[in-house]
Scaffold this motif. Structure first.
Motif, PDB file in Angstrom:
ATOM      1  N   ALA A  27       1.013  -1.241   0.580  1.00 21.67           N
ATOM      2  CA  ALA A  27      -0.009   0.203   0.100  1.00 21.67           C
ATOM      3  C   ALA A  27       0.989   0.909   0.206  1.00 21.67           C
ATOM      4  O   ALA A  27       0.369   2.259  -0.232  1.00 21.67           O
ATOM      5  CB  ALA A  27      -0.828   0.409   1.097  1.00 21.67           C
ATOM      6  N   VAL A  28       1.961   1.380   0.499  1.00 20.44           N
ATOM      7  CA  VAL A  28       2.936   2.197   0.421  1.00 20.44           C
ATOM      8  C   VAL A  28       2.772   2.852  -0.087  1.00 20.44           C
ATOM      9  O   VAL A  28       3.254   4.549   0.208  1.00 20.44           O
ATOM     10  CB  VAL A  28       4.262   2.577   1.424  1.00 20.44           C
ATOM     11  CG1 VAL A  28       5.406   1.908   0.341  1.00 20.44           C
ATOM     12  CG2 VAL A  28       4.873   3.515   1.912  1.00 20.44           C
ATOM     13  N   ASP A  29       3.316   2.773  -1.798  1.00 21.33           N
ATOM     14  CA  ASP A  29       3.353   3.742  -2.186  1.00 21.33           C
ATOM     15  C   ASP A  29       2.277   4.187  -3.680  1.00 21.33           C
ATOM     16  O   ASP A  29       2.335   4.244  -4.709  1.00 21.33           O
ATOM     17  CB  ASP A  29       4.566   3.434  -3.251  1.00 21.33           C
ATOM     18  CG  ASP A  29       4.008   2.028  -4.632  1.00 21.33           C
ATOM     19  OD1 ASP A  29       5.020   1.576  -4.930  1.00 21.33           O
ATOM     20  OD2 ASP A  29       3.199   1.506  -3.610  1.00 21.33           O
ATOM     21  N   LYS A  30       0.958   3.814  -2.890  1.00 22.73           N
ATOM     22  CA  LYS A  30      -0.446   3.808  -3.911  1.00 22.73           C
ATOM     23  C   LYS A  30      -1.433   5.082  -3.261  1.00 22.73           C
ATOM     24  O   LYS A  30      -1.026   5.308  -2.337  1.00 22.73           O
ATOM     25  CB  LYS A  30      -0.915   2.731  -3.828  1.00 22.73           C
ATOM     26  CG  LYS A  30      -0.724   1.242  -3.872  1.00 22.73           C
ATOM     27  CD  LYS A  30      -0.356   1.493  -5.039  1.00 22.73           C
ATOM     28  CE  LYS A  30       0.532  -0.384  -5.684  1.00 22.73           C
ATOM     29  NZ  LYS A  30       1.670  -1.118  -4.940  1.00 22.73           N
ATOM     30  N   PRO A  31      -1.444   5.903  -4.383  1.00 25.09           N
ATOM     31  CA  PRO A  31      -2.196   6.873  -4.174  1.00 25.09           C
ATOM     32  C   PRO A  31      -3.252   6.627  -3.028  1.00 25.09           C
ATOM     33  O   PRO A  31      -3.881   8.117  -2.548  1.00 25.09           O
ATOM     34  CB  PRO A  31      -2.698   7.732  -5.094  1.00 25.09           C
ATOM     35  CG  PRO A  31      -2.506   6.451  -6.576  1.00 25.09           C
ATOM     36  CD  PRO A  31      -1.195   5.982  -5.518  1.00 25.09           C
ATOM     37  N   ASP A  32      -4.083   5.670  -2.910  1.00 26.53           N
ATOM     38  CA  ASP A  32      -4.895   5.563  -1.982  1.00 26.53           C
ATOM     39  C   ASP A  32      -4.563   4.756  -1.224  1.00 26.53           C
ATOM     40  O   ASP A  32      -5.493   4.201  -0.264  1.00 26.53           O
ATOM     41  CB  ASP A  32      -6.122   5.263  -2.578  1.00 26.53           C
ATOM     42  CG  ASP A  32      -6.218   4.412  -3.316  1.00 26.53           C
ATOM     43  OD1 ASP A  32      -7.289   3.537  -4.051  1.00 26.53           O
ATOM     44  OD2 ASP A  32      -5.303   3.302  -3.123  1.00 26.53           O
ATOM     45  N   GLY A  33      -3.468   4.330  -0.531  1.00 25.18           N
ATOM     46  CA  GLY A  33      -2.582   3.548  -0.224  1.00 25.18           C
ATOM     47  C   GLY A  33      -2.993   3.390   1.882  1.00 25.18           C
ATOM     48  O   GLY A  33      -3.244   3.076   2.405  1.00 25.18           O
ATOM     49  N   LEU A  34      -2.699   4.721   1.821  1.00 29.86           N
ATOM     50  CA  LEU A  34      -2.496   4.962   3.617  1.00 29.86           C
ATOM     51  C   LEU A  34      -3.495   6.132   4.313  1.00 29.86           C
ATOM     52  O   LEU A  34      -3.289   6.541   3.261  1.00 29.86           O
ATOM     53  CB  LEU A  34      -0.408   5.460   4.123  1.00 29.86           C
ATOM     54  CG  LEU A  34      -0.154   4.357   2.997  1.00 29.86           C
ATOM     55  CD1 LEU A  34       1.883   5.077   4.008  1.00 29.86           C
ATOM     56  CD2 LEU A  34      -0.206   2.792   4.397  1.00 29.86           C
ATOM     57  N   ALA A  35      -3.146   6.277   5.403  1.00 34.73           N
ATOM     58  CA  ALA A  35      -4.152   7.049   6.114  1.00 34.73           C
ATOM     59  C   ALA A  35      -3.598   7.394   7.484  1.00 34.73           C
ATOM     60  O   ALA A  35      -3.038   6.027   7.891  1.00 34.73           O
ATOM     61  CB  ALA A  35      -5.941   6.511   6.516  1.00 34.73           C
ATOM     62  N   VAL A  36      -2.984   8.447   7.776  1.00 34.47           N
ATOM     63  CA  VAL A  36      -2.576   8.880   8.781  1.00 34.47           C
ATOM     64  C   VAL A  36      -3.233   9.635   9.825  1.00 34.47           C
ATOM     65  O   VAL A  36      -3.441  10.823   9.530  1.00 34.47           O
ATOM     66  CB  VAL A  36      -0.581   9.004   8.344  1.00 34.47           C
ATOM     67  CG1 VAL A  36       0.211   9.747  10.028  1.00 34.47           C
ATOM     68  CG2 VAL A  36       0.055   8.077   7.391  1.00 34.47           C
ATOM     69  N   PHE A  37      -3.253   9.492  11.345  1.00 35.54           N
ATOM     70  CA  PHE A  37      -3.414  10.508  12.112  1.00 35.54           C
ATOM     71  C   PHE A  37      -2.075  10.845  12.744  1.00 35.54           C
ATOM     72  O   PHE A  37      -1.651  10.713  12.747  1.00 35.54           O
ATOM     73  CB  PHE A  37      -3.833   9.580  13.418  1.00 35.54           C
ATOM     74  CG  PHE A  37      -5.926   8.506  13.109  1.00 35.54           C
ATOM     75  CD1 PHE A  37      -5.885   8.389  14.014  1.00 35.54           C
ATOM     76  CD2 PHE A  37      -6.614   9.585  11.823  1.00 35.54           C
ATOM     77  CE1 PHE A  37      -7.740   8.064  13.696  1.00 35.54           C
ATOM     78  CE2 PHE A  37      -7.777   9.079  11.913  1.00 35.54           C
ATOM     79  CZ  PHE A  37      -8.344   8.007  13.237  1.00 35.54           C
ATOM     80  N   GLY A  38      -2.690  12.372  11.910  1.00 27.88           N
ATOM     81  CA  GLY A  38      -1.576  12.944  13.241  1.00 27.88           C
ATOM     82  C   GLY A  38      -2.865  14.157  14.436  1.00 27.88           C
ATOM     83  O   GLY A  38      -3.606  14.770  14.294  1.00 27.88           O
ATOM     84  N   LEU A  98      -4.616  15.689   0.996  1.00 24.88           N
ATOM     85  CA  LEU A  98      -4.214  14.480   0.453  1.00 24.88           C
ATOM     86  C   LEU A  98      -2.695  14.329   0.265  1.00 24.88           C
ATOM     87  O   LEU A  98      -2.335  15.716  -0.406  1.00 24.88           O
ATOM     88  CB  LEU A  98      -4.649  14.191  -0.773  1.00 24.88           C
ATOM     89  CG  LEU A  98      -5.605  13.530  -1.165  1.00 24.88           C
ATOM     90  CD1 LEU A  98      -5.937  13.426  -2.977  1.00 24.88           C
ATOM     91  CD2 LEU A  98      -6.043  12.675  -0.762  1.00 24.88           C
ATOM     92  N   GLY A  99      -1.790  14.115   1.448  1.00 25.19           N
ATOM     93  CA  GLY A  99      -0.394  14.414   1.261  1.00 25.19           C
ATOM     94  C   GLY A  99       0.546  13.203   0.565  1.00 25.19           C
ATOM     95  O   GLY A  99       0.245  12.131  -0.233  1.00 25.19           O
ATOM     96  N   SER A 100       1.836  12.772   1.835  1.00 22.62           N
ATOM     97  CA  SER A 100       2.740  11.996   1.675  1.00 22.62           C
ATOM     98  C   SER A 100       3.509  11.728   3.039  1.00 22.62           C
ATOM     99  O   SER A 100       3.026  12.324   3.453  1.00 22.62           O
ATOM    100  CB  SER A 100       3.717  12.905   0.811  1.00 22.62           C
ATOM    101  OG  SER A 100       4.349  13.799   1.618  1.00 22.62           O
ATOM    102  N   SER A 105       0.929   8.969  -0.908  1.00 24.69           N
ATOM    103  CA  SER A 105       0.283   7.856  -0.405  1.00 24.69           C
ATOM    104  C   SER A 105      -1.007   8.196   0.856  1.00 24.69           C
ATOM    105  O   SER A 105      -1.106   7.060   0.859  1.00 24.69           O
ATOM    106  CB  SER A 105       0.658   6.411   0.084  1.00 24.69           C
ATOM    107  OG  SER A 105       2.220   6.604   0.542  1.00 24.69           O
ATOM    108  N   VAL A 106      -1.026   9.225   1.362  1.00 31.21           N
ATOM    109  CA  VAL A 106      -1.330   9.358   2.547  1.00 31.21           C
ATOM    110  C   VAL A 106      -2.753  10.329   2.205  1.00 31.21           C
ATOM    111  O   VAL A 106      -2.131  11.204   2.187  1.00 31.21           O
ATOM    112  CB  VAL A 106      -0.457  10.027   3.743  1.00 31.21           C
ATOM    113  CG1 VAL A 106      -0.900   9.903   4.967  1.00 31.21           C
ATOM    114  CG2 VAL A 106       0.982   9.082   3.763  1.00 31.21           C
TER     115      VAL A 106
END
Ligand SMILES: NS(=O)(=O)c1cccc(NC(=O)NCCCCO)c1
Ligand SMILES: [Zn+2]
Length: 258
Positions: free
Chosen positions: A130-141, A194-196, A205-206
């Motif tokens: 998933a790490v290099d897919k445009p919809d691969g990751l979601a990160v809580f900040g 949408l970021g990285s 991908s984030v």
């Protein structure tokens, strides 16, 4: 290799990782008045279904401190399509309270920022896929701010950081640990864009979800993070492991609240 020093820090990363000059890089400065309140986000609330992690692994990979998750802890809703599974969480912090976070709020830095990293388990079979897919990751900040009381959820970790003081050290947290204790009380107020990844390889991908409500930690807990070392005994402390904000450019920053 890359790091946060003068010779290998964020301004040098573009040499080995050209995407550093891309159009959906992270972090960004969050300007709440520039965010568009999107009712689609409120109509489809973000839901968190985290489970207790027995014997959670805590490690020092050299540039942060990271907890690896094995249990099925998932999120969905809000800006997300499908179910995203928690893979790991880690932090970024400063050498002093005036700096340390990656995202900033109206140009203000917090002393630290916690990242809970999830991958799209509906579409991909692993974080690595998933790490290099445009919809691969979601990160809580999640922003950290200083208070006179320690954060109870983080205390199980800050109390044992001395056991992972040096690079490549890892331990298992004996008591079962539910990462839900790290979330702010109100997870319905967040900004999303949408970021990285904020470190190399900087994959775009984030889907970032940055909560408005910070969590509160004590100065002693901050000192425990600042005592972690980049290498073996006698090496430099891990501090200021944050990438400064990048331009929002043509991206829309959305808010789940007015
Ligand atoms: N900081 S972050 O954007 O949340 C993030 C999330 C997931 C992975 C990463 N970066 C990496 O895994 N980089 C690979 C090498 C890391 C060395 O510790 C950054
Ligand atoms: Zn991070």
């Amino acid at each position: 290799t890359w790091g946060y020093g003068n010779d290998n820090g964020p301004a040098t990363w573009v040499k080995s990782f050209p995407v550093a000059a891309g159009t959906r890089q992270s972090p960004i400065d969050i300007v709440p008045t520039a965010a568009k309140c999107d009712t689609k986000l409120t109509e489809n609330p973000l839901t968190v279904n985290y489970s207790p992690e027995p014997a959670m692994e805590l490690c020092n990979p050299g540039l942060s401190v990271k907890a690896n998750i094995k249990s099925k802890s998932v999120i969905k809703g809000g800006p997300l399509e499908g179910e995203y599974k928690l893979e790991q969480f880690h932090l970024h912090w400063g050498s002093a309270d005036k700096q340390g976070s990656e995202h900033t709020l109206n140009g203000k830095m917090f002393p630290a920022e916690l990242h809970l990293v999830h991958y799209n388990a509906t579409k991909y079979s692993s974080f690595g896929e998933a790490v290099d897919k445009p919809d691969g990751l979601a990160v809580f900040g999640i922003f950290l701010k200083i208070s006179d009381k320690p954060h109870q959820g983080l205390k199980s970790l800050t109390d044992v950081l001395s056991e992972v003081q040096y690079k490549d050290k890892s331990i298992n947290i004996k008591q079962e640990y539910n990462p839900v204790c790290l979330l702010p009380d109100n997870i319905n107020k967040y900004w999303t864009y949408l970021g990285s990844l904020t470190t190399p390889p900087l994959c775009e991908s984030v889907t970032w979800i940055v909560f408005e409500e910070p969590i509160e930690v004590s100065e002693d807990q901050m000192k425990a993070f600042r005592a972690l070392c980049c290498g073996e005994c006698g090496s430099a402390p891990i501090v200021d492991n944050y990438r400064p904000p990048l331009p929002l450019g043509n991206r829309q920053l959305r808010a789940s609240f007015q």
